[in-house]
Design a protein around this motif. Sequence first.
Motif, PDB file in Angstrom:
ATOM      1  N   VAL A  26       6.533  -2.609 -32.673  1.00  0.00           N
ATOM      2  CA  VAL A  26       6.389  -0.919 -32.037  1.00  0.00           C
ATOM      3  C   VAL A  26       5.474  -1.033 -30.718  1.00  0.00           C
ATOM      4  O   VAL A  26       4.495  -1.508 -30.748  1.00  0.00           O
ATOM      5  N   VAL A  27       6.264  -0.443 -29.728  1.00  0.00           N
ATOM      6  CA  VAL A  27       5.420   0.014 -28.474  1.00  0.00           C
ATOM      7  C   VAL A  27       5.371   1.423 -28.495  1.00  0.00           C
ATOM      8  O   VAL A  27       6.562   2.365 -28.926  1.00  0.00           O
ATOM      9  N   LEU A  28       4.220   2.218 -28.247  1.00  0.00           N
ATOM     10  CA  LEU A  28       4.266   3.516 -28.281  1.00  0.00           C
ATOM     11  C   LEU A  28       4.072   4.180 -26.802  1.00  0.00           C
ATOM     12  O   LEU A  28       3.393   3.511 -25.827  1.00  0.00           O
ATOM     13  N   ALA A  29       4.680   5.426 -26.794  1.00  0.00           N
ATOM     14  CA  ALA A  29       4.359   6.168 -25.309  1.00  0.00           C
ATOM     15  C   ALA A  29       4.416   7.609 -25.832  1.00  0.00           C
ATOM     16  O   ALA A  29       4.960   7.937 -26.607  1.00  0.00           O
ATOM     17  N   GLY A  30       3.665   8.347 -25.038  1.00  0.00           N
ATOM     18  CA  GLY A  30       3.500   9.871 -25.023  1.00  0.00           C
ATOM     19  C   GLY A  30       4.344  10.806 -24.267  1.00  0.00           C
ATOM     20  O   GLY A  30       4.063  12.091 -24.596  1.00  0.00           O
ATOM     21  N   ASP A  31       4.452  10.397 -23.085  1.00  0.00           N
ATOM     22  CA  ASP A  31       5.258  11.088 -22.093  1.00  0.00           C
ATOM     23  C   ASP A  31       6.194  10.435 -21.468  1.00  0.00           C
ATOM     24  O   ASP A  31       6.481   9.326 -21.661  1.00  0.00           O
ATOM     25  N   ARG A  32       6.892  11.142 -20.506  1.00  0.00           N
ATOM     26  CA  ARG A  32       8.080  10.511 -19.798  1.00  0.00           C
ATOM     27  C   ARG A  32       7.837   9.241 -19.006  1.00  0.00           C
ATOM     28  O   ARG A  32       8.299   8.192 -18.898  1.00  0.00           O
ATOM     29  N   ASP A  33       6.724   9.566 -18.239  1.00  0.00           N
ATOM     30  CA  ASP A  33       5.991   8.509 -17.126  1.00  0.00           C
ATOM     31  C   ASP A  33       5.885   7.301 -18.071  1.00  0.00           C
ATOM     32  O   ASP A  33       6.130   6.016 -17.584  1.00  0.00           O
ATOM     33  N   SER A  34       5.167   7.377 -19.238  1.00  0.00           N
ATOM     34  CA  SER A  34       4.681   6.103 -19.888  1.00  0.00           C
ATOM     35  C   SER A  34       6.002   5.547 -20.470  1.00  0.00           C
ATOM     36  O   SER A  34       5.828   4.410 -20.765  1.00  0.00           O
ATOM     37  N   ALA A  35       6.827   6.486 -20.948  1.00  0.00           N
ATOM     38  CA  ALA A  35       8.183   5.691 -21.652  1.00  0.00           C
ATOM     39  C   ALA A  35       9.037   5.003 -20.580  1.00  0.00           C
ATOM     40  O   ALA A  35       9.484   3.860 -20.798  1.00  0.00           O
ATOM     41  N   VAL A  36       9.106   5.408 -19.449  1.00  0.00           N
ATOM     42  CA  VAL A  36       9.764   4.863 -18.138  1.00  0.00           C
ATOM     43  C   VAL A  36       9.061   3.562 -17.965  1.00  0.00           C
ATOM     44  O   VAL A  36       9.553   2.574 -17.767  1.00  0.00           O
ATOM     45  N   ALA A  37       7.654   3.512 -17.928  1.00  0.00           N
ATOM     46  CA  ALA A  37       6.846   2.237 -17.681  1.00  0.00           C
ATOM     47  C   ALA A  37       7.039   1.289 -18.749  1.00  0.00           C
ATOM     48  O   ALA A  37       7.227   0.034 -18.549  1.00  0.00           O
ATOM     49  N   ALA A  38       7.079   1.597 -19.878  1.00  0.00           N
ATOM     50  CA  ALA A  38       7.427   0.844 -21.151  1.00  0.00           C
ATOM     51  C   ALA A  38       8.745   0.098 -21.234  1.00  0.00           C
ATOM     52  O   ALA A  38       8.895  -0.908 -21.580  1.00  0.00           O
ATOM     53  N   VAL A  39       9.695   1.000 -20.856  1.00  0.00           N
ATOM     54  CA  VAL A  39      11.176   0.603 -20.871  1.00  0.00           C
ATOM     55  C   VAL A  39      11.013  -0.581 -19.719  1.00  0.00           C
ATOM     56  O   VAL A  39      11.801  -1.677 -20.122  1.00  0.00           O
ATOM     57  N   ARG A  40      10.496  -0.490 -18.536  1.00  0.00           N
ATOM     58  CA  ARG A  40      10.440  -1.513 -17.502  1.00  0.00           C
ATOM     59  C   ARG A  40       9.883  -2.665 -17.930  1.00  0.00           C
ATOM     60  O   ARG A  40      10.146  -3.819 -17.683  1.00  0.00           O
ATOM     61  N   ARG A  41       8.659  -2.486 -18.649  1.00  0.00           N
ATOM     62  CA  ARG A  41       7.921  -3.747 -19.165  1.00  0.00           C
ATOM     63  C   ARG A  41       8.339  -4.528 -20.098  1.00  0.00           C
ATOM     64  O   ARG A  41       8.561  -5.537 -20.107  1.00  0.00           O
TER      65      ARG A  41
END
Length: 450
Positions: A26-41
Amino acid sequence: MEKLLIVDDDKGIQKQLKWSLSDYDVVLAGDRDSAVAAVRRHEPKVMTLDLGLPPDEANASEGLAALQEILTIAPHTKIIVITGNDDRTNALAAISAGAYDFYQKPIETEVINVIVSRAFSVAAIEEENRKMRAVAGSDIGIIGNSESIDRLRMMVKRIAPTAITALLLGESGTGKEVTANAVHLASDRKDKPFVAINCASIPETLLESELFGFEKGAFTGAHRTTKGKIECAEGGTLFLDEIGDMPYSLQAKLLRFLQEKCIERLGGRQEIAVDVRVVCATNQNLEQMVADKTFREDLFYRVSEITLNIPPLRDRDEDVIILAQYFLQHYASEYKRNVKSFSDDALSAIKGHRWPGNIRELQNKVKSSVIMTTGTQVTAIDLGFFDHQDKSFELSLNLRVVREQAESIAIQKAYALAEGNMSKTSELLGVTRPTLYSLIEKYELAINGQ
């Protein structure tokens, strides 16, 4: 473990979902920017997304915007939208925008696990189907699954039914002839000839007769009337590779053929009508050549009615392994070798190499590796990638061991270059055939010569 991205600004929900979905990484993100960054990474195949993200927690605008942005950069990601009990309208809006499924709070461990597991299964099936379609080349021989290759395939299919003259631009080894043949295969001319000629490989004195043909007695040695490549392509497609190397003196005659659709053989007086689709290619800058007066401007505009840019292999990261696997299967079958796959170090080497020779370089490396490998897996060393930090190939200080290693590699490389012909292999190595067979037996190399 499969990567699963959870996007939610509520720390309590994050912990609950992470605990409920403990079978995944599991990878966690709390907002749109961190979610997009997590998808790219992390490139997760599946993710959950709460629509009420900051700074608009009370509404779904930020969540829907995140959904659209993520699907733009990772269109195959399965997004499971998580909403409140009374938020069915926004859930349906998310599904319409491309979300895979939705789930309404409160969270039940068994239910969310079933939904996520099913999403991973669907993602795996779709990925396998994409790979199969990529290898099949959509019936026209263009292999790959990257966005740039999808776009190229689309353009090929759009121009194929027309008579428009296409100019293919790309580095050497990127597959310009394969693309030209794809235009032919996707057209209504596919049952007629596909004729290719490389303008750079034929001497200037011979290129005209090679293209236009000649009449008997047109020059010394012309003992009979002979059709040129243009006539041989009647009803089909003519591919003029490296057109930037066409002699300036011949460009006017080629332009007339393209405009009038008729030719005159060398030494002839009769005009011959021809029905031929023309595709050209070059790795040179024709616009600069026009400026330098080495390529006719009118011919440039005639051959480039539409231009297709073929990307280099270094810009097609996800296609490199697909192409390598395709060539592995092809050559394993051709050479009747029991080679099934690439080792992990081979896959790493393939992904890490820049491929300056593009697809041609990859094809040649895989071809030789299939011949050189002694097992069912191709290794990095088989491919010609020598990682001196790899303990399995650490240079010994024992001269006998060093010599044996070098001789084994040299024999396998020569055998690959000679395409399995033992006479040529021994000639390349500078030894007799009996000596070669003796060395093969000594080093227990899996080589079965012709």
